[in-house]
Design an enzyme around this catalytic site. Structure first.
Site, PDB file in Angstrom:
ATOM      1  N   SER A 186       0.799  -1.240   0.000  1.00  0.00           N
ATOM      2  CA  SER A 186       0.000   0.000   0.000  1.00  0.00           C
ATOM      3  C   SER A 186       0.823   1.278   0.000  1.00  0.00           C
ATOM      4  O   SER A 186       0.261   2.357  -0.194  1.00  0.00           O
ATOM      5  CB  SER A 186      -0.945   0.012   1.204  1.00  0.00           C
ATOM      6  OG  SER A 186      -1.958  -0.933   1.013  1.00  0.00           O
TER       7      SER A 186
ATOM      8  N   LYS B 250       0.450   3.442  -2.910  1.00  0.00           N
ATOM      9  CA  LYS B 250      -0.724   4.322  -3.061  1.00  0.00           C
ATOM     10  C   LYS B 250      -0.358   5.801  -2.932  1.00  0.00           C
ATOM     11  O   LYS B 250      -1.086   6.671  -3.406  1.00  0.00           O
ATOM     12  CB  LYS B 250      -1.808   3.928  -2.041  1.00  0.00           C
ATOM     13  CG  LYS B 250      -2.344   2.501  -2.289  1.00  0.00           C
ATOM     14  CD  LYS B 250      -3.222   2.007  -1.146  1.00  0.00           C
ATOM     15  CE  LYS B 250      -3.662   0.561  -1.382  1.00  0.00           C
ATOM     16  NZ  LYS B 250      -4.391  -0.008  -0.232  1.00  0.00           N
TER      17      LYS B 250
ATOM     18  N   TYR C 178      -4.025  -2.501 -10.165  1.00  0.00           N
ATOM     19  CA  TYR C 178      -3.879  -2.322  -8.713  1.00  0.00           C
ATOM     20  C   TYR C 178      -2.958  -3.395  -8.105  1.00  0.00           C
ATOM     21  O   TYR C 178      -2.013  -3.092  -7.374  1.00  0.00           O
ATOM     22  CB  TYR C 178      -5.268  -2.342  -8.059  1.00  0.00           C
ATOM     23  CG  TYR C 178      -5.222  -2.409  -6.553  1.00  0.00           C
ATOM     24  CD1 TYR C 178      -4.965  -1.265  -5.796  1.00  0.00           C
ATOM     25  CD2 TYR C 178      -5.414  -3.611  -5.878  1.00  0.00           C
ATOM     26  CE1 TYR C 178      -4.895  -1.327  -4.404  1.00  0.00           C
ATOM     27  CE2 TYR C 178      -5.354  -3.684  -4.501  1.00  0.00           C
ATOM     28  CZ  TYR C 178      -5.092  -2.543  -3.766  1.00  0.00           C
ATOM     29  OH  TYR C 178      -5.015  -2.613  -2.405  1.00  0.00           O
TER      30      TYR C 178
ATOM     31  N   TYR D  53      -4.668   3.500   8.115  1.00  0.00           N
ATOM     32  CA  TYR D  53      -6.032   2.968   8.229  1.00  0.00           C
ATOM     33  C   TYR D  53      -6.610   3.245   9.610  1.00  0.00           C
ATOM     34  O   TYR D  53      -6.456   4.340  10.126  1.00  0.00           O
ATOM     35  CB  TYR D  53      -6.058   1.458   7.879  1.00  0.00           C
ATOM     36  CG  TYR D  53      -5.242   1.222   6.643  1.00  0.00           C
ATOM     37  CD1 TYR D  53      -5.726   1.671   5.419  1.00  0.00           C
ATOM     38  CD2 TYR D  53      -3.979   0.667   6.688  1.00  0.00           C
ATOM     39  CE1 TYR D  53      -4.968   1.536   4.270  1.00  0.00           C
ATOM     40  CE2 TYR D  53      -3.216   0.518   5.544  1.00  0.00           C
ATOM     41  CZ  TYR D  53      -3.719   0.963   4.348  1.00  0.00           C
ATOM     42  OH  TYR D  53      -2.963   0.839   3.229  1.00  0.00           O
TER      43      TYR D  53
ATOM     44  N   VAL E  47       1.279  -3.878   3.783  1.00  0.00           N
ATOM     45  CA  VAL E  47       1.270  -5.193   4.448  1.00  0.00           C
ATOM     46  C   VAL E  47       2.531  -6.004   4.187  1.00  0.00           C
ATOM     47  O   VAL E  47       2.697  -7.084   4.752  1.00  0.00           O
ATOM     48  CB  VAL E  47       0.019  -6.055   4.110  1.00  0.00           C
ATOM     49  CG1 VAL E  47      -1.214  -5.536   4.805  1.00  0.00           C
ATOM     50  CG2 VAL E  47      -0.193  -6.197   2.624  1.00  0.00           C
TER      51      VAL E  47
HETATM   52  O1  DON Z   1      -4.939  -5.039  -1.608  1.00  0.00           O
HETATM   53  C1  DON Z   1      -4.316  -5.451  -0.642  1.00  0.00           C
HETATM   54  O2  DON Z   1      -4.878  -5.998   0.300  1.00  0.00           O
HETATM   55  C2  DON Z   1      -2.822  -5.277  -0.642  1.00  0.00           C
HETATM   56  N1  DON Z   1      -2.330  -5.323  -1.983  1.00  0.00           N
HETATM   57  C3  DON Z   1      -2.415  -3.987  -0.032  1.00  0.00           C
HETATM   58  C4  DON Z   1      -2.903  -3.788   1.392  1.00  0.00           C
HETATM   59  C5  DON Z   1      -1.973  -3.050   2.265  1.00  0.00           C
HETATM   60  O3  DON Z   1      -0.789  -2.950   2.046  1.00  0.00           O
HETATM   61  C6  DON Z   1      -2.544  -2.500   3.530  1.00  0.00           C
HETATM   62  N2  DON Z   1      -1.487  -1.957   4.357  1.00  0.00           N
HETATM   63  N3  DON Z   1      -1.187  -1.951   5.468  1.00  0.00           N
END
Ligand code: DON
Length: 305
Positions: free
Chosen positions: A61, A64, A188, A240, A258
């Site tokens: 993320s 983003k 994405y 978040y 993540v």
């Molecule tokens: O879409 C997802 O769930 C992952 N590609 C990215 C989520 C993420 O990194 C949330 N971060 N803490």
């Protein structure tokens, strides 16, 4: 600073209580949790690296921040008709608010919001073209043409991406997506799968510490006003439903992924990248947050003084 970072690696970086690696993306579940890196790139051109700072990890993320910056460059403030600017207070992959808010995601950093951003950047182009543009932008920011997408991680996300597919289809049902859902999802998943080291990431974030201009190269990326606004979104929404806690403990704009990375910005001072794959319950790097808290205590870099 170098000595201090090495101390952080030897203390926090060696902790036994490392959190859990993300397992809902199988490829991320294979990552060794016993890794730790911290890099500080200062606006006066110093680069301090410690731990596994040259090891590549999945930025997830954190990407983003870069797609939001690109989208603002292409659409300007018109982007805000597609996505909001409020913290969600919900998990990053939550769907609940979308129903009450006619498919408009709360902010660009939750998954739904990042899907809206990708849809905006696609603008009728093929996913491959858009991905090339995103990658080129990240390489340009980091001044490193070796940065690439980890296709194994992208495939792993695609194979287990039911939640993101639900978010995208739900938004499409409100007429919120202008491109085919598959295009949006594919783009994405791939931008989340960009692999970078802490050294590369800290350099890529420098423009946000330098009022929109990379202070080392002198290249302006965005206006000072836009840099301030991106930083404010990172502070409010970058972690978040853990954003309040991160602001309380660290006091810097930050964006987590993540994969266990965090990019934090000390405006006017430095861009900081940390990486430790184990996550807390919310999905933010456990030791990464602890290391940033220590760094801010040591430097006094909190934006709250
Ligand atoms: O879409 C997802 O769930 C992952 N590609 C990215 C989520 C993420 O990194 C949330 N971060 N803490």
């Amino acid at each position: 600073m170098q000595k201090f970072l090495e101390e952080i690696v030897a203390t926090i970086g060696a902790s036994d209580d490392r959190g859990q690696v993300a397992s809902y993306i199988p490829q991320l579940a294979c990552v060794d949790p016993n890794q730790f890196a911290i890099t500080v790139a200062t606006v006066d051109g110093q680069l301090y690296v410690a731990g596994d700072s040259d090891k590549l990890f999945s930025i997830q993320s954190i990407s983003k921040v870069f797609t939001l910056t690109l989208a603002l460059g292409k659409l300007g403030d018109a982007i805000w008709s597609r996505v909001g600017r409020e913290p969600s207070g919900d998990p990053f992959n939550s769907i609940v608010q979308l129903e009450h808010e006619s498919g408009k995601p709360r902010n660009p950093f939750i998954n739904a919001g990042a899907l809206a951003i990708v849809d905006a950047i696609l603008m009728g182009h093929q996913p491959k073209e858009t991905l090339a543009e995103i990658l080129q932008f990240v390489r340009y920011l980091a001044e490193d043409d070796t940065i690439a997408i980890d296709d194994k991680v992208a495939r792993s996300e695609l194979e287990t991406g039911d939640r993101n597919a639900s978010l995208a289809h739900f938004m499409a049902s409100f007429g919120r997506l202008k491109n085919p859902v598959d295009y949006v999802l594919g783009t994405y998943f791939h931008h989340c799968s960009i692999a970078m080291s802490c050294r590369q990431l800290a350099r890529a974030g420098l423009f946000l510490a330098g009022d929109g201009k990379n202070p080392v190269t002198g290249v302006r990326v965005v206006s000072p006003r836009r840099a301030r606004r991106i930083n404010s979104l990172m502070l409010m929404c970058g972690h978040y439903d853990g954003s309040g806690e991160f602001a309380y403990r660290v006091g810097l704009p930050g964006k987590s992924g993540v994969g266990g990375g965090i990019l934090a910005i000390a405006p006017g001072r430095a861009s900081i990248a940390v990486w430790s794959p184990g996550l807390d319950k919310i999905g933010n790097s456990k030791l990464g947050s602890a290391a940033l808290e220590k760094l801010v205590e040591h430097t006094g870099w909190s934006i709250f003084g």
